[in-house]
Every structure is written in C-alpha cells, then in structure tokens.
Design a protein around this motif. Structure first.
Motif, mmCIF file in Angstrom:
data_model
loop_
_atom_site.group_PDB
_atom_site.id
_atom_site.type_symbol
_atom_site.label_atom_id
_atom_site.label_comp_id
_atom_site.label_asym_id
_atom_site.label_seq_id
_atom_site.Cartn_x
_atom_site.Cartn_y
_atom_site.Cartn_z
ATOM 1 N N TYR A 122 0.839 -1.210 0.000
ATOM 2 C CA TYR A 122 0.000 0.000 0.000
ATOM 3 C C TYR A 122 0.871 1.257 0.000
ATOM 4 O O TYR A 122 0.594 2.234 -0.706
ATOM 5 C CB TYR A 122 -0.914 -0.001 1.219
ATOM 6 C CG TYR A 122 -1.481 1.361 1.535
ATOM 7 C CD1 TYR A 122 -2.399 1.972 0.686
ATOM 8 C CD2 TYR A 122 -1.080 2.050 2.676
ATOM 9 C CE1 TYR A 122 -2.909 3.234 0.964
ATOM 10 C CE2 TYR A 122 -1.577 3.310 2.973
ATOM 11 C CZ TYR A 122 -2.495 3.900 2.106
ATOM 12 O OH TYR A 122 -2.988 5.155 2.385
ATOM 13 N N TYR A 123 1.962 1.216 0.771
ATOM 14 C CA TYR A 123 2.841 2.390 0.911
ATOM 15 C C TYR A 123 3.439 2.803 -0.433
ATOM 16 O O TYR A 123 3.508 3.987 -0.749
ATOM 17 C CB TYR A 123 3.952 2.074 1.912
ATOM 18 C CG TYR A 123 4.992 3.156 2.025
ATOM 19 C CD1 TYR A 123 4.721 4.326 2.725
ATOM 20 C CD2 TYR A 123 6.254 2.993 1.449
ATOM 21 C CE1 TYR A 123 5.687 5.325 2.834
ATOM 22 C CE2 TYR A 123 7.216 3.983 1.550
ATOM 23 C CZ TYR A 123 6.928 5.148 2.242
ATOM 24 O OH TYR A 123 7.870 6.139 2.342
ATOM 25 N N VAL A 124 3.845 1.820 -1.241
ATOM 26 C CA VAL A 124 4.514 2.161 -2.495
ATOM 27 C C VAL A 124 3.534 2.433 -3.638
ATOM 28 O O VAL A 124 3.916 3.016 -4.658
ATOM 29 C CB VAL A 124 5.498 1.047 -2.921
ATOM 30 C CG1 VAL A 124 6.594 0.882 -1.879
ATOM 31 C CG2 VAL A 124 4.772 -0.265 -3.173
ATOM 32 N N THR A 125 2.270 1.993 -3.495
ATOM 33 C CA THR A 125 1.310 2.167 -4.592
ATOM 34 C C THR A 125 0.228 3.199 -4.307
ATOM 35 O O THR A 125 -0.304 3.819 -5.231
ATOM 36 C CB THR A 125 0.610 0.841 -4.915
ATOM 37 O OG1 THR A 125 -0.155 0.424 -3.768
ATOM 38 C CG2 THR A 125 1.613 -0.233 -5.296
ATOM 39 N N GLY A 126 -0.136 3.344 -3.036
ATOM 40 C CA GLY A 126 -1.245 4.222 -2.694
ATOM 41 C C GLY A 126 -2.590 3.618 -3.059
ATOM 42 O O GLY A 126 -3.615 4.316 -3.068
ATOM 43 N N SER A 127 -2.620 2.312 -3.340
ATOM 44 C CA SER A 127 -3.851 1.632 -3.750
ATOM 45 C C SER A 127 -4.761 1.376 -2.558
ATOM 46 O O SER A 127 -4.338 0.796 -1.549
ATOM 47 C CB SER A 127 -3.512 0.297 -4.429
ATOM 48 O OG SER A 127 -4.657 -0.506 -4.557
ATOM 49 N N VAL B 42 -5.777 -9.483 -9.039
ATOM 50 C CA VAL B 42 -6.378 -9.555 -10.375
ATOM 51 C C VAL B 42 -6.818 -8.174 -10.837
ATOM 52 O O VAL B 42 -6.599 -7.767 -11.991
ATOM 53 C CB VAL B 42 -7.572 -10.533 -10.379
ATOM 54 C CG1 VAL B 42 -8.371 -10.400 -11.676
ATOM 55 C CG2 VAL B 42 -7.086 -11.964 -10.205
ATOM 56 N N ALA B 43 -7.442 -7.437 -9.927
ATOM 57 C CA ALA B 43 -7.917 -6.099 -10.282
ATOM 58 C C ALA B 43 -6.759 -5.185 -10.664
ATOM 59 O O ALA B 43 -6.840 -4.436 -11.655
ATOM 60 C CB ALA B 43 -8.695 -5.502 -9.112
ATOM 61 N N ILE B 44 -5.671 -5.247 -9.885
ATOM 62 C CA ILE B 44 -4.524 -4.382 -10.159
ATOM 63 C C ILE B 44 -3.863 -4.759 -11.484
ATOM 64 O O ILE B 44 -3.422 -3.881 -12.256
ATOM 65 C CB ILE B 44 -3.496 -4.468 -9.006
ATOM 66 C CG1 ILE B 44 -4.125 -4.011 -7.688
ATOM 67 C CG2 ILE B 44 -2.274 -3.613 -9.327
ATOM 68 C CD1 ILE B 44 -4.642 -2.589 -7.718
ATOM 69 N N ASN C 229 3.680 2.485 -8.905
ATOM 70 C CA ASN C 229 4.573 1.362 -8.579
ATOM 71 C C ASN C 229 3.821 0.026 -8.526
ATOM 72 O O ASN C 229 3.939 -0.747 -7.566
ATOM 73 C CB ASN C 229 5.278 1.617 -7.242
ATOM 74 C CG ASN C 229 6.101 2.878 -7.265
ATOM 75 O OD1 ASN C 229 6.834 3.142 -8.221
ATOM 76 N ND2 ASN C 229 5.971 3.687 -6.219
ATOM 77 N N ILE C 230 3.058 -0.262 -9.550
ATOM 78 C CA ILE C 230 2.187 -1.442 -9.547
ATOM 79 C C ILE C 230 2.980 -2.738 -9.410
ATOM 80 O O ILE C 230 2.597 -3.630 -8.634
ATOM 81 C CB ILE C 230 1.325 -1.465 -10.832
ATOM 82 C CG1 ILE C 230 0.300 -0.327 -10.784
ATOM 83 C CG2 ILE C 230 0.628 -2.808 -10.982
ATOM 84 C CD1 ILE C 230 -0.596 -0.274 -12.000
ATOM 85 N N ASN C 231 4.086 -2.866 -10.127
ATOM 86 C CA ASN C 231 4.840 -4.119 -10.099
ATOM 87 C C ASN C 231 5.340 -4.451 -8.695
ATOM 88 O O ASN C 231 5.251 -5.601 -8.237
ATOM 89 C CB ASN C 231 6.019 -4.042 -11.066
ATOM 90 C CG ASN C 231 5.570 -4.044 -12.520
ATOM 91 O OD1 ASN C 231 4.456 -4.464 -12.822
ATOM 92 N ND2 ASN C 231 6.426 -3.557 -13.414
ATOM 93 N N THR C 232 5.866 -3.448 -8.000
ATOM 94 C CA THR C 232 6.364 -3.679 -6.637
ATOM 95 C C THR C 232 5.219 -4.066 -5.700
ATOM 96 O O THR C 232 5.338 -4.993 -4.883
ATOM 97 C CB THR C 232 7.066 -2.413 -6.097
ATOM 98 O OG1 THR C 232 8.122 -2.057 -6.977
ATOM 99 C CG2 THR C 232 7.615 -2.661 -4.706
ATOM 100 N N GLY C 233 4.102 -3.354 -5.811
ATOM 101 C CA GLY C 233 2.948 -3.671 -4.967
ATOM 102 C C GLY C 233 2.435 -5.073 -5.211
ATOM 103 O O GLY C 233 2.098 -5.803 -4.268
ATOM 104 N N LEU C 234 2.375 -5.483 -6.475
ATOM 105 C CA LEU C 234 1.913 -6.831 -6.804
ATOM 106 C C LEU C 234 2.836 -7.890 -6.221
ATOM 107 O O LEU C 234 2.382 -8.925 -5.718
ATOM 108 C CB LEU C 234 1.826 -6.994 -8.323
ATOM 109 C CG LEU C 234 0.674 -6.264 -9.023
ATOM 110 C CD1 LEU C 234 0.823 -6.382 -10.534
ATOM 111 C CD2 LEU C 234 -0.676 -6.824 -8.583
ATOM 112 N N LEU C 235 4.134 -7.648 -6.290
ATOM 113 C CA LEU C 235 5.100 -8.622 -5.778
ATOM 114 C C LEU C 235 4.908 -8.849 -4.288
ATOM 115 O O LEU C 235 4.827 -10.002 -3.823
ATOM 116 C CB LEU C 235 6.526 -8.133 -6.061
ATOM 117 C CG LEU C 235 7.651 -8.994 -5.450
ATOM 118 C CD1 LEU C 235 7.602 -10.409 -6.020
ATOM 119 C CD2 LEU C 235 9.011 -8.352 -5.693
#
Length: 307
Positions: free
Chosen positions: A28-33, A163-165, A110-116
């Motif tokens: 959450y911190y790196v994406t703000g999602s 999946v949504a991201i 930063n979607i890739n980092t958040g997904l990982l």
C-alpha cells in the motif's frame, strides 16, 4: 510445559498474520492503492482472530472443575463465532472502501512492486491456511479449522485485489479495482456466515456427524448376536470432544460385575474408534424387563403437547 500441537498451529497463524501485515502495508505504501490498504487492514483482523483463538484454546483445554464438570471444550465455538463476525466486518469494510473508488477512480503507482509484495503475502497465507484447515479437520478442532478458513478467505481477498490491479495495469480501467473488491467481499461474507452457523449449531448441542454415528450403531448392532441390545443413544459435540450416552440391555441373570465389565468393554471400544477425545456413558438394564425398552425423553413429548 510442552506446547500442544494445536497451540503450535495457532502460534504459526499469529506469525503469518504479522508477516502478511508488514508485506501488505508496504504494498500500500509504495502504490497508494486502496485495494492494497483494504487487504492490509483485513490482515489485522487475522492477527486479532489468531490471538483470540489462542486464548480460547487455552480455556477449552482446561480440565473439568466443579463449575464446569463437563469441561471447557465449548470455548472453541466462541472463537469460531468471533472469527466469523470478524470476517463479516472485514468484508463490509472492503465494500465501504471500494464504493468511493467507484465514484472517484484514482491512478495507482509502482504497480509491479505492490503486486510482488501482495503476492508474497498471499502465498504465506495460503500455505498457513491450508495447513490449519487440514489439521483442524484431522484433529476435529473447529477452532483451528475456522482460523485456517479465515486465512483462506484473506487469500481470496488478496487474489481479487491482485487480479484487479493487473487488469488496471494493462487496460487502465481504474473502476475494475473496486468492482473486484466488492465481489470478493461477497464471497467472504458467505464464509463468515458458515462459521457463525457452525458455532451456533455446536452451542445448541448438535449431534455428532452422521458418519461417526454410523460407526457406533454398526458396532452396537453387531452385539445382537450376543443377545445384547441398546437404545436411547444420545450424542452431542462440544469442541473436539464427543459425548455419547446409551442404555445397554444385558441378560438379567448376569452378575453386577459381569454387566459392568461388559459395559466397560463397550465404552472402551467406542472411545478407541476416534482420535479426538470421547466421553461415553452407559446405563445397564435387564433385557427381559419390558420397561427397559422405554427410550429416554428429553422433554420432547412435553414440548409437543404445548405446541
């Protein structure tokens, strides 16, 4: 004192909750999602539920005392009900957080980092959840199984968010995030309902499962060859412990010792049918006396008369 296997499993659940909280909050911190934030908040529920489960487990394994002569095993049902309620709260929290995103979609960084990091947290919950559910069923512990299902529900939450991201990443459809979150929350609501329903059934002194009852009746029916009969078979479940009571009809010419020894053998045989704790009570009666064939009533007739 050496930890019991159940305590070790609950301790594993607590450790998993702490690890996943750290991983998800970083996502959450790196994406703000908001999706990742909702997922992280749900893991706090896991942590609280696991700690509560450990407390209830300690209570349920206390030996019987003067105030609780049948033991404390029903404490497990309170933990299962609490976990079901917490799952429902988490689900409605996810919906509450997702609705504003339907109205005002926002980009994700930063979607890739958040997904990982979210994926790593999901794998931890999946492994621990499957372990708890499998061992909960094996050891007939509703508490352990409920905690495992809670973690599995969290896996569904994380899967929906991931999946949504991913869809947002490749399509730019920001509205997909809250829609998927709401659908996953509905699935979680169903899981919470089932846990609460099972807890209510246990607190209402539900009978043992049909497959367990069949094992007992098949054995008792086999005693007919020895002119031994039975009736008034009553069962209930309290946590991991099964309570079984019945009337055993033996030849009236037997001595008290002969009948008592035979009843002990029946009780021991039934206890050895199961891996979990079992308490068996038998009441001896002469098979020749017609009054011995009268079944026990648990106020059934009295209730029917007043309806």
């Amino acid at each position: 004192m050496k930890k019991s296997p159940l305590r070790r499993f609950i301790s594993l659940s607590i450790a998993a909750a702490i690890v996943t909280i750290l991983l998800k909050f970083y996502a959450y911190y790196v994406t703000g999602s908001m999706g990742f934030l909702s997922d992280a908040l749900e893991s706090f529920v896991n942590l609280f539920a696991a700690i509560f489960a450990l407390v209830m487990l300690n209570i349920s394994q206390k030996p019987a005392d003067k105030e609780h002569e049948f033991g404390h095993s029903k404490a497990e049902y309170f933990s299962s009900a609490a976990e079901g309620a917490l799952i429902l709260i988490a689900a409605f929290t996810i919906i509450w957080s997702a609705v504003p995103r339907l109205i005002d979609p926002r980009p994700i960084e930063n979607i890739n980092t958040g997904l990982l990091f979210s994926l790593l947290a999901s794998l931890v919950n999946l492994a621990v959840g499957m372990t708890l559910v499998r061992n909960g069923k094996k050891r007939r512990s509703l508490l352990l199984e409920a905690d495992g299902k809670h973690l599995m529900a969290d896996v569904w939450t994380s899967a929906g968010v991931i999946v949504a991201i991913v869809i947002v990443k490749f399509t730019g459809w920001l509205i997909v995030d809250p829609i998927i979150a709401i659908l996953v929350a509905l699935h979680i609501i169903y899981t919470g309902y089932r846990l609460i329903s099972r807890s209510a059934s246990g607190l209402m002194d539900a009978s043992i499962p049909d497959e367990d009852l069949e094992k007992i009746t098949n054995y008792l029916d086999s005693l007919n060859d020895q002119k031994i009969e039975y009736h008034s078979l009553l069962t209930r479940v309290a946590g991991r412990r099964k309570f079984i009571a019945m009337h055993i009809l033996v030849p009236g010419k037997w001595t008290v010792k002969e009948a008592h020894d035979y009843a002990d053998e029946i009780e021991e045989t039934i206890v050895n049918m199961f891996d979990e704790p079992v308490t068996v009570h038998t009441h001896l009666e002469p098979v020749e006396d017609p009054a011995s064939m009268k079944d026990i009533g648990i106020d059934r007739q009295e209730i029917d008369d007043h309806l």
